[in-house]
Write an enzyme that holds these catalytic residues in place. Structure first.
Site, PDB file in Angstrom:
ATOM      1  CG  ASP A  25      -2.038  -1.102   0.939  1.00  0.00           C
ATOM      2  OD1 ASP A  25      -2.467  -1.278  -0.216  1.00  0.00           O
ATOM      3  OD2 ASP A  25      -2.397  -1.802   1.907  1.00  0.00           O
TER       4      ASP A  25
ATOM      5  CG  HIS B 296      -7.077  -1.319  -1.226  1.00  0.00           C
ATOM      6  ND1 HIS B 296      -6.448  -1.993  -0.205  1.00  0.00           N
ATOM      7  CD2 HIS B 296      -6.825  -0.002  -1.013  1.00  0.00           C
ATOM      8  CE1 HIS B 296      -5.840  -1.117   0.595  1.00  0.00           C
ATOM      9  NE2 HIS B 296      -6.062   0.090   0.126  1.00  0.00           N
TER      10      HIS B 296
ATOM     11  CB  ILE C 179      -7.030  -6.702   9.526  1.00  0.00           C
ATOM     12  CG1 ILE C 179      -5.899  -7.700   9.273  1.00  0.00           C
ATOM     13  CG2 ILE C 179      -7.306  -6.589  11.014  1.00  0.00           C
ATOM     14  CD1 ILE C 179      -4.569  -7.281   9.905  1.00  0.00           C
TER      15      ILE C 179
ATOM     16  CB  CYS D 297      -2.161  -6.729   1.079  1.00  0.00           C
ATOM     17  SG  CYS D 297      -3.827  -7.136   0.668  1.00  0.00           S
TER      18      CYS D 297
HETATM   19  C1  CIR Z   1      -6.027  -1.708   5.848  1.00  0.00           C
HETATM   20  O1  CIR Z   1      -7.227  -1.523   6.087  1.00  0.00           O
HETATM   21  O2  CIR Z   1      -5.329  -0.817   5.359  1.00  0.00           O
HETATM   22  C2  CIR Z   1      -5.418  -3.063   6.179  1.00  0.00           C
HETATM   23  N1  CIR Z   1      -6.051  -3.596   7.324  1.00  0.00           N
HETATM   24  C3  CIR Z   1      -5.581  -4.005   5.005  1.00  0.00           C
HETATM   25  C4  CIR Z   1      -4.802  -3.571   3.805  1.00  0.00           C
HETATM   26  C5  CIR Z   1      -4.933  -4.515   2.673  1.00  0.00           C
HETATM   27  N2  CIR Z   1      -4.111  -4.108   1.603  1.00  0.00           N
HETATM   28  C6  CIR Z   1      -4.393  -4.307   0.314  1.00  0.00           C
HETATM   29  O3  CIR Z   1      -5.467  -4.783  -0.033  1.00  0.00           O
HETATM   30  N3  CIR Z   1      -3.491  -3.910  -0.579  1.00  0.00           N
END
Ligand code: CIR
Length: 263
Positions: A70, A166, A247, A253
């Site tokens: 991210d 996302h 989460i 990710c």
């Molecule tokens: C968030 O809400 O940012 C994290 N708990 C999960 C991020 C997942 N990332 C992604 O899909 N690239």
């Protein structure tokens, strides 16, 4: 070289704080040991696929920092430091900068203003799709489009379905022509021109799969999606995602994949 050929990937170990990671719903916390086991299996699958692992240490101050996709966006030689829309994640970009400088030739930074999270970016052979979401706004997307033009890539701004974290929560590139997508995202027409495989109803979370070299990593709770991909001849590696799923995370990710020839 196909766009899904990767020679190295940056990962970050989970910290104990991962149990308090961001989530949209009010479900229970993932356990640290469970997340660590899922992360270990994921790292092992990448390694078996011929990817060199660059493993960064845990960052307790950033519960979601295991999701290295991210705060940055990487290509073969270029890397772009992004600016996460989630306030608690904003510092993750600074924390990953040194690793990007070590492993990429040219480092760019998302201009101010605006926010972009890497989970909203889908790289395809002809264009880089930038999904607007609660984490990626119009100003950020436009800034990213300008940076992509500087490095010779075309950025296309698209919409993420309402309520989906996302863009890539709902899709994955399976090969140069084929996208795995949820029905709700495919219905928007964003993938017109691609061959689309839709996730069966109830298996929407399977769409956050990951094509790496000759394998497709897929969450293990999606038997009908697995069957569809198997029938199409993809070599599937099933991985547990029940803890990170608490989460709102999936398989793309947990790594930042550098394009390059398979080792
Ligand atoms: C968030 O809400 O940012 C994290 N708990 C999960 C991020 C997942 N990332 C992604 O899909 N690239």
């Amino acid at each position: 070289m196909p766009i899904f050929n990767f020679d190295a990937a940056i990962l970050r170990k989970p910290g104990k704080s991962v149990s308090g990671g961001l989530r949209a719903g009010a479900g229970d916390n993932p356990g640290f040991d469970g997340v660590a086991a899922e992360h270990d299996a994921y790292a092992a699958a990448l390694k078996s696929a011929g990817v060199e692992l660059i493993m960064l240490p845990a960052l307790e101050a950033f519960p979601d920092s295991i999701f290295v996709e991210d705060p940055a966006l990487v290509f073969e030689k270029h890397a772009i430091l992004l600016r996460p829309g989630a306030e608690s994640r904003r510092g993750e970009a600074g924390e990953i900068a040194a690793a990007l400088h070590d492993h990429f030739q040219n480092i760019l930074e998302l201009p101010v203003p605006g926010f972009v999270e890497g989970g909203d970016i889908l790289q395809t052979p002809g264009k880089v799709m930038i999904g607007l979401s609660a984490r990626t706004d119009e100003a950020g997307a436009r800034g990213l489009q300008r940076l992509l033009a500087e490095i010779g890539r075309k950025g296309e701004i698209v919409n993420t379905p309402e309520g989906v974290l996302h863009f890539k929560s709902d899709c994955a590139l399976l090969d140069e022509e084929t996208i795995l997508s949820t029905k709700r995202l495919a219905a928007s027409g964003v993938f017109d021109g691609f061959d689309i495989i839709e996730t069966p109803a109830g298996e929407e979370a399977a769409a956050n799969a990951l094509r790496i070299n000759d394998i497709v990593m897929l969450g293990d709770g999606f038997p009908r999606t697995a069957e569809l991909l198997d029938k199409r001849g993809y070599k599937i590696v099933l991985l547990q995602t029940s803890q990170i799923g608490k989460i709102d995370a999936g398989l793309s990710c947990m790594s930042l994949r550098r394009q390059g020839a398979k080792i």
